[in-house]
Design a protein around this motif. Structure first.
Motif, PDB file in Angstrom:
ATOM      1  N   ASN A 101       0.797  -1.243   0.079  1.00  0.00           N
ATOM      2  CA  ASN A 101       0.018   0.189   0.127  1.00  0.00           C
ATOM      3  C   ASN A 101       1.090   1.389   0.146  1.00  0.00           C
ATOM      4  O   ASN A 101       0.087   2.485   0.365  1.00  0.00           O
ATOM      5  N   LYS A 102       2.277   1.027   0.173  1.00  0.00           N
ATOM      6  CA  LYS A 102       3.094   1.897  -0.536  1.00  0.00           C
ATOM      7  C   LYS A 102       3.313   2.907   0.964  1.00  0.00           C
ATOM      8  O   LYS A 102       3.983   3.624   0.906  1.00  0.00           O
ATOM      9  N   LEU A 103       2.875   3.070   2.086  1.00  0.00           N
ATOM     10  CA  LEU A 103       2.852   3.795   2.838  1.00  0.00           C
ATOM     11  C   LEU A 103       3.146   3.238   4.945  1.00  0.00           C
ATOM     12  O   LEU A 103       2.391   1.789   4.591  1.00  0.00           O
ATOM     13  N   GLU A 104       3.355   3.258   5.335  1.00  0.00           N
ATOM     14  CA  GLU A 104       3.951   2.691   6.183  1.00  0.00           C
ATOM     15  C   GLU A 104       3.828   4.110   7.921  1.00  0.00           C
ATOM     16  O   GLU A 104       3.693   5.416   6.892  1.00  0.00           O
ATOM     17  N   ILE A 105       3.990   3.898   8.710  1.00  0.00           N
ATOM     18  CA  ILE A 105       3.613   4.815   9.546  1.00  0.00           C
ATOM     19  C   ILE A 105       4.274   6.132   9.718  1.00  0.00           C
ATOM     20  O   ILE A 105       3.707   6.845  10.025  1.00  0.00           O
ATOM     21  N   ASP A 106       5.538   5.957   9.539  1.00  0.00           N
ATOM     22  CA  ASP A 106       6.042   7.754   9.369  1.00  0.00           C
ATOM     23  C   ASP A 106       6.586   8.549   7.734  1.00  0.00           C
ATOM     24  O   ASP A 106       7.065   9.210   7.358  1.00  0.00           O
ATOM     25  N   GLY A 107       5.534   7.438   6.485  1.00  0.00           N
ATOM     26  CA  GLY A 107       5.707   7.948   5.484  1.00  0.00           C
ATOM     27  C   GLY A 107       5.234   7.361   4.438  1.00  0.00           C
ATOM     28  O   GLY A 107       5.758   6.274   4.786  1.00  0.00           O
ATOM     29  N   PRO A 108       5.887   7.870   2.955  1.00  0.00           N
ATOM     30  CA  PRO A 108       6.071   6.634   1.668  1.00  0.00           C
ATOM     31  C   PRO A 108       6.839   5.333   2.469  1.00  0.00           C
ATOM     32  O   PRO A 108       8.327   6.302   2.582  1.00  0.00           O
ATOM     33  N   VAL A 109       6.668   4.601   1.340  1.00  0.00           N
ATOM     34  CA  VAL A 109       7.912   3.427   2.082  1.00  0.00           C
ATOM     35  C   VAL A 109       9.289   4.342   1.747  1.00  0.00           C
ATOM     36  O   VAL A 109      10.539   2.978   2.069  1.00  0.00           O
ATOM     37  N   LYS A 110       8.967   4.392  -0.097  1.00  0.00           N
ATOM     38  CA  LYS A 110       9.993   4.737  -0.973  1.00  0.00           C
ATOM     39  C   LYS A 110      10.860   5.664  -0.394  1.00  0.00           C
ATOM     40  O   LYS A 110      11.638   5.807   0.049  1.00  0.00           O
ATOM     41  N   GLU A 111      10.321   6.460   0.295  1.00  0.00           N
ATOM     42  CA  GLU A 111      11.123   7.414   1.502  1.00  0.00           C
ATOM     43  C   GLU A 111      11.552   6.916   3.384  1.00  0.00           C
ATOM     44  O   GLU A 111      12.823   7.858   3.309  1.00  0.00           O
ATOM     45  N   VAL A 112      11.038   6.403   3.212  1.00  0.00           N
ATOM     46  CA  VAL A 112      11.821   5.707   4.859  1.00  0.00           C
ATOM     47  C   VAL A 112      12.423   5.181   4.835  1.00  0.00           C
ATOM     48  O   VAL A 112      13.484   5.204   5.248  1.00  0.00           O
ATOM     49  N   MET A 113      12.491   3.917   3.797  1.00  0.00           N
ATOM     50  CA  MET A 113      13.260   2.728   3.893  1.00  0.00           C
ATOM     51  C   MET A 113      13.132   2.681   2.619  1.00  0.00           C
ATOM     52  O   MET A 113      12.396   0.936   2.115  1.00  0.00           O
ATOM     53  N   ASN A 114      13.721   2.517   1.117  1.00  0.00           N
ATOM     54  CA  ASN A 114      12.766   1.862  -0.323  1.00  0.00           C
ATOM     55  C   ASN A 114      13.772   0.753  -0.519  1.00  0.00           C
ATOM     56  O   ASN A 114      14.464   0.058   0.329  1.00  0.00           O
ATOM     57  N   ILE A 115      12.403   0.095  -0.746  1.00  0.00           N
ATOM     58  CA  ILE A 115      12.880  -1.640  -0.476  1.00  0.00           C
ATOM     59  C   ILE A 115      12.567  -1.714  -2.619  1.00  0.00           C
ATOM     60  O   ILE A 115      13.059  -3.390  -2.553  1.00  0.00           O
ATOM     61  N   GLU A 116      12.153  -1.588  -2.901  1.00  0.00           N
ATOM     62  CA  GLU A 116      12.176  -1.423  -4.768  1.00  0.00           C
ATOM     63  C   GLU A 116      13.988  -1.463  -5.435  1.00  0.00           C
ATOM     64  O   GLU A 116      14.835  -1.314  -4.478  1.00  0.00           O
ATOM     65  N   PRO A 117      14.283  -2.563  -6.294  1.00  0.00           N
ATOM     66  CA  PRO A 117      13.427  -3.295  -7.173  1.00  0.00           C
ATOM     67  C   PRO A 117      12.713  -4.077  -6.259  1.00  0.00           C
ATOM     68  O   PRO A 117      13.714  -5.595  -6.461  1.00  0.00           O
ATOM     69  N   LEU A 118      11.394  -4.872  -6.147  1.00  0.00           N
ATOM     70  CA  LEU A 118      10.775  -5.588  -5.626  1.00  0.00           C
ATOM     71  C   LEU A 118      10.756  -6.940  -5.811  1.00  0.00           C
ATOM     72  O   LEU A 118      11.626  -8.193  -5.914  1.00  0.00           O
ATOM     73  N   LYS A 119      10.960  -6.636  -7.403  1.00  0.00           N
ATOM     74  CA  LYS A 119      10.029  -7.966  -8.820  1.00  0.00           C
ATOM     75  C   LYS A 119      11.479  -8.836  -8.287  1.00  0.00           C
ATOM     76  O   LYS A 119      11.612  -9.946  -8.019  1.00  0.00           O
ATOM     77  N   ASP A 120      12.888  -7.765  -8.185  1.00  0.00           N
ATOM     78  CA  ASP A 120      13.978  -8.107  -8.656  1.00  0.00           C
ATOM     79  C   ASP A 120      14.114  -9.035  -7.463  1.00  0.00           C
ATOM     80  O   ASP A 120      15.236  -9.804  -7.953  1.00  0.00           O
ATOM     81  N   LYS A 121      14.359  -8.318  -6.732  1.00  0.00           N
ATOM     82  CA  LYS A 121      14.671  -8.711  -5.182  1.00  0.00           C
ATOM     83  C   LYS A 121      14.546 -10.643  -5.170  1.00  0.00           C
ATOM     84  O   LYS A 121      15.153 -11.297  -4.743  1.00  0.00           O
ATOM     85  N   TRP A 122      12.982 -10.978  -5.306  1.00  0.00           N
ATOM     86  CA  TRP A 122      12.989 -11.977  -5.456  1.00  0.00           C
ATOM     87  C   TRP A 122      12.681 -12.865  -6.433  1.00  0.00           C
ATOM     88  O   TRP A 122      12.810 -13.589  -5.714  1.00  0.00           O
ATOM     89  N   LYS A 123      12.917 -12.475  -7.293  1.00  0.00           N
ATOM     90  CA  LYS A 123      13.219 -13.141  -8.762  1.00  0.00           C
ATOM     91  C   LYS A 123      14.781 -13.652  -7.912  1.00  0.00           C
ATOM     92  O   LYS A 123      14.777 -14.692  -8.435  1.00  0.00           O
ATOM     93  N   SER A 124      15.469 -12.715  -8.001  1.00  0.00           N
ATOM     94  CA  SER A 124      17.009 -13.139  -7.531  1.00  0.00           C
ATOM     95  C   SER A 124      17.460 -14.187  -6.754  1.00  0.00           C
ATOM     96  O   SER A 124      17.860 -14.720  -5.973  1.00  0.00           O
ATOM     97  N   PHE A 125      16.509 -13.868  -5.551  1.00  0.00           N
ATOM     98  CA  PHE A 125      16.395 -15.556  -4.618  1.00  0.00           C
ATOM     99  C   PHE A 125      15.973 -16.230  -4.291  1.00  0.00           C
ATOM    100  O   PHE A 125      15.541 -17.270  -3.978  1.00  0.00           O
ATOM    101  N   GLY A 126      15.370 -16.381  -6.091  1.00  0.00           N
ATOM    102  CA  GLY A 126      14.679 -17.912  -6.559  1.00  0.00           C
ATOM    103  C   GLY A 126      13.727 -18.184  -6.483  1.00  0.00           C
ATOM    104  O   GLY A 126      13.062 -19.319  -6.137  1.00  0.00           O
ATOM    105  N   TRP A 127      12.476 -16.640  -6.455  1.00  0.00           N
ATOM    106  CA  TRP A 127      11.090 -16.731  -6.390  1.00  0.00           C
ATOM    107  C   TRP A 127      10.048 -16.884  -7.633  1.00  0.00           C
ATOM    108  O   TRP A 127      11.167 -16.467  -8.230  1.00  0.00           O
TER     109      TRP A 127
END
Lengths: 316, 282
Positions: B181-207
């Motif tokens: 949902n792109k939002l966490e308590i302290d604000g936008p996820v990408k500003e608080v602590m960016n987790i992107e690129p999500l798709k690439d991350k999970w792919k590279s972990f073998g999912w």
């Protein structure tokens, strides 16, 4: 088992795990890259399909154990005490204990007695951390045979258990005791002057101290409080009634461990003898041999004898 | 993919009922994670009223699918779904977060029928799911293990410990769904602590990775069909794009509604909007 034979509690654990595993097909064992140190390697060799290595990821390991337990498996999670109780505390507290899951945490290398790896690997807080969690049972066996019996009792018990083992080889002191009851302490020796309430690696030190004290006409009782939670409150009250002073001894911080548990019990008792605590005095350990560390951190039978002299003199 | 129009309509209605329950529960309790509840309500609806093989009359059925709400704070729709499914009486919903209620601020498996395991501390669900998935394989059982995580939750290191392990153990019976949902308590996820690129991350972990609109019933239905039908020996993750506070206009994309209860006027307006959406379905 010969009286003279020394055995480390972790070795007894590894042996018994294989024995229990032969009959109990629900037993599964998890390691975090420490199967050799925790002695689960034997189980892994005999039952590879029931052994799971989480790699160096203790928190994940606790979560996996939690998940396995919900389907009727009995997971034995083994790693060093410092990681089991410290690194994975949130998983132990919020997942395993909160859901009252049937997970057995067997934590090895506890206390400063673990030796040369030094303070980062010496768990002197784990009894405190584990006993404060609701639903958790905390056991600290005194020797090899007691470890085997305690492991069987822990597996029979339905719910989370933290079992605290050590690295050093220890003399056998419980050879004459056949049963192990969670929450029921064993009075190894009766006394009239002082009661030494102790657990784990300190039990044989307490027995040695009692022997020396006896030669000096001081009658010291020795209570093996192998279960720190649930605590055998009755045996503590009995000790308070029958002896002048109580001394606790543990390879753990004097804050929050067995000594604290005994003091909490006596805080509102009718009879409250003075309680003197032997333990690590709110400092981190360091590298050294087990013997050197036990001496430096005042965890030997000599320290117990000196402490008894000091308290009895003060009382007189 | 052609879908049963009646099924879609039924699920959309159920999602609206669950949204209404969530608003009423938080109004009565004066607390609750409303925004993060509303964001995964459509996913919750499809899971509980179409996909999950569970039986409220036999909650301990050995072959049931295992569901873990890893983002335990998002429990409002979970409680509503469990009650509407028949795990406990609907009246219990009125006791949410009150003293002596089984329905606390985070799900407690010892208190709530139908909750597999207690959650609340973030980053715990995926490791637990691995244990359950290994158990299924060891027992030769066909049940599936599904866990819903938050996108902010992915900042917890244990998620990535588990991401590594699930692929290592080739757990093709495990599905993770990320409520992005792109939002966490302290604000936008990408500003608080960016987790992107999500798709690439999970792919590279073998999912095996899928993306979907997590507020679109049709898309959720077809994505879950694809994921559960996927044959390779890999764990599966669905990146679900959602809107925090979805379904109530003044709550949508507003971080303040992460943890806030509506007052009487706000609740009335929210329910009016939800009911209006319901009317349009008829």
């Amino acid at each position: 088992m010969s009286l003279n034979k020394l055995i480390a509690t972790r070795d007894a654990f590894g042996e018994e795990l294989v024995e229990i595993g032969k009959k109990n097909k629900n037993l599964v064992v998890l390691s975090a890259d420490l199967a050799k140190s925790t002695r689960t390697i034997e189980f892994a060799t005999v039952f590879p399909e029931r052994f799971f290595n989480a790699g160096v990821a203790e928190q994940n390991m606790m979560g996996i154990a939690a998940g396995l337990s919900t389907s009727g498996f009995v997971p034995i999670v083994s790693t060093l005490a410092i990681f089991a109780a410290g690194r994975a505390y949130d998983q132990v507290r919020n997942t395993i204990a909160h859901s009252r899951l049937n997970v057995k945490i067997v934590a090895t290398h506890s206390g400063v007695s673990m030796g040369k790896d030094g303070s980062s690997h010496q768990s002197i807080e784990d009894i405190a951390l584990m006993r404060v969690i609701p639903h958790m049972v905390v056991i600290s066996p005194a020797d090899g045979p007691e470890t085997k019996k305690a492991l069987r009792s822990a597996i029979e018990y339905e719910g989370p258990v933290y079992m605290r083992l050590g690295r050093p080889e220890l003399p056998v002191v419980t050879q004459h005791i056949n049963s192990f009851n969670i929450g029921k302490a064993d009075v190894l020796q009766e006394g009239t002057d002082v009661s030494i309430i102790t657990c784990g690696i300190m039990v044989h030190q307490a027995l040695k101290a009692a022997e020396i004290l006896s030669s000096q006409n001081i009658r010291a009782g020795v209570i093996n409080m192998h279960t720190i939670k649930p605590l055998d409150v009755e045996v503590i009250h009995q000790a308070a009634r029958s002896t002048l002073v109580i001394l606790t001894a543990e390879d753990h911080s004097i804050i929050g461990g067995l000594g604290s548990a005994v003091l909490e019990t006596l805080s509102c008792a009718n009879i409250r003898p003075p309680v003197y605590r032997i333990g690590v005095r709110d400092v981190f350990g360091e590298s050294g041999s087990t013997d050197q560390l036990m001496k430096k951190y005042e965890l030997t039978w000599e320290n117990i004898v000196q402490a008894v002299h000091k308290i009895l003199n003060r009382n007189n | 993919m052609v879908q049963d129009a009646e099924l879609v309509k039924r699920l959309k209605k159920m999602a609206a009922f669950i949204r209404r329950d969530s608003i009423q529960m938080s109004l009565k309790a004066g607390c609750g994670h409303v925004g993060p509840g509303l964001s995964w309500t459509d996913i919750c609806t499809v899971l509980f009223f179409h996909q999950l093989r569970i039986d409220p009359k036999n909650p301990d059925w050995l072959n049931r699918d295992r569901f873990i709400l890893s983002k335990g704070h998002g429990c409002l729709p979970l409680y509503s779904a469990l009650a509407r499914k028949g795990f406990f009486p609907m009246e219990k919903l009125d006791t949410f977060c009150q003293l002596d209620s089984c329905l606390g601020g985070h799900p407690d498996c010892l208190a709530v029928p139908g909750v597999e395991i207690s959650t609340g501390s973030l980053g715990h669900g995926l490791p637990i799911a691995i244990g359950m998935a290994i158990a299924a394989k060891s027992d030769n059982k066909k049940y599936r293990v599904i866990t819903v995580m938050g996108d902010g939750e992915l900042q917890e290191g244990t998620v990535w410990e588990a991401a590594m392990a699930a692929a290592h153990y080739r757990l093709d019976n495990l599905t993770g769904i990320i409520d992005c949902n792109k939002l966490e308590i302290d604000g936008p996820v990408k500003e608080v602590m960016n987790i992107e690129p999500l798709k690439d991350k999970w792919k590279s972990f073998g999912w095996y990775v899928e993306e979907m609109d997590g507020n679109d019933i049709e898309d959720i239905l077809s994505t879950l069909e694809r994921v559960f039908g996927y044959k390779e020996e890999k764990p599966r993750i669905i990146i679900a794009h959602t809107i925090k506070g979805k379904g109530v206009s003044f709550m949508e994309n507003q971080v303040v509604w992460h943890y806030k209860a509506p007052d009487n006027d706000e609740a009335r307006q929210a329910i009016r909007e939800i009911d209006l959406a319901l009317t349009k379905l008829k």
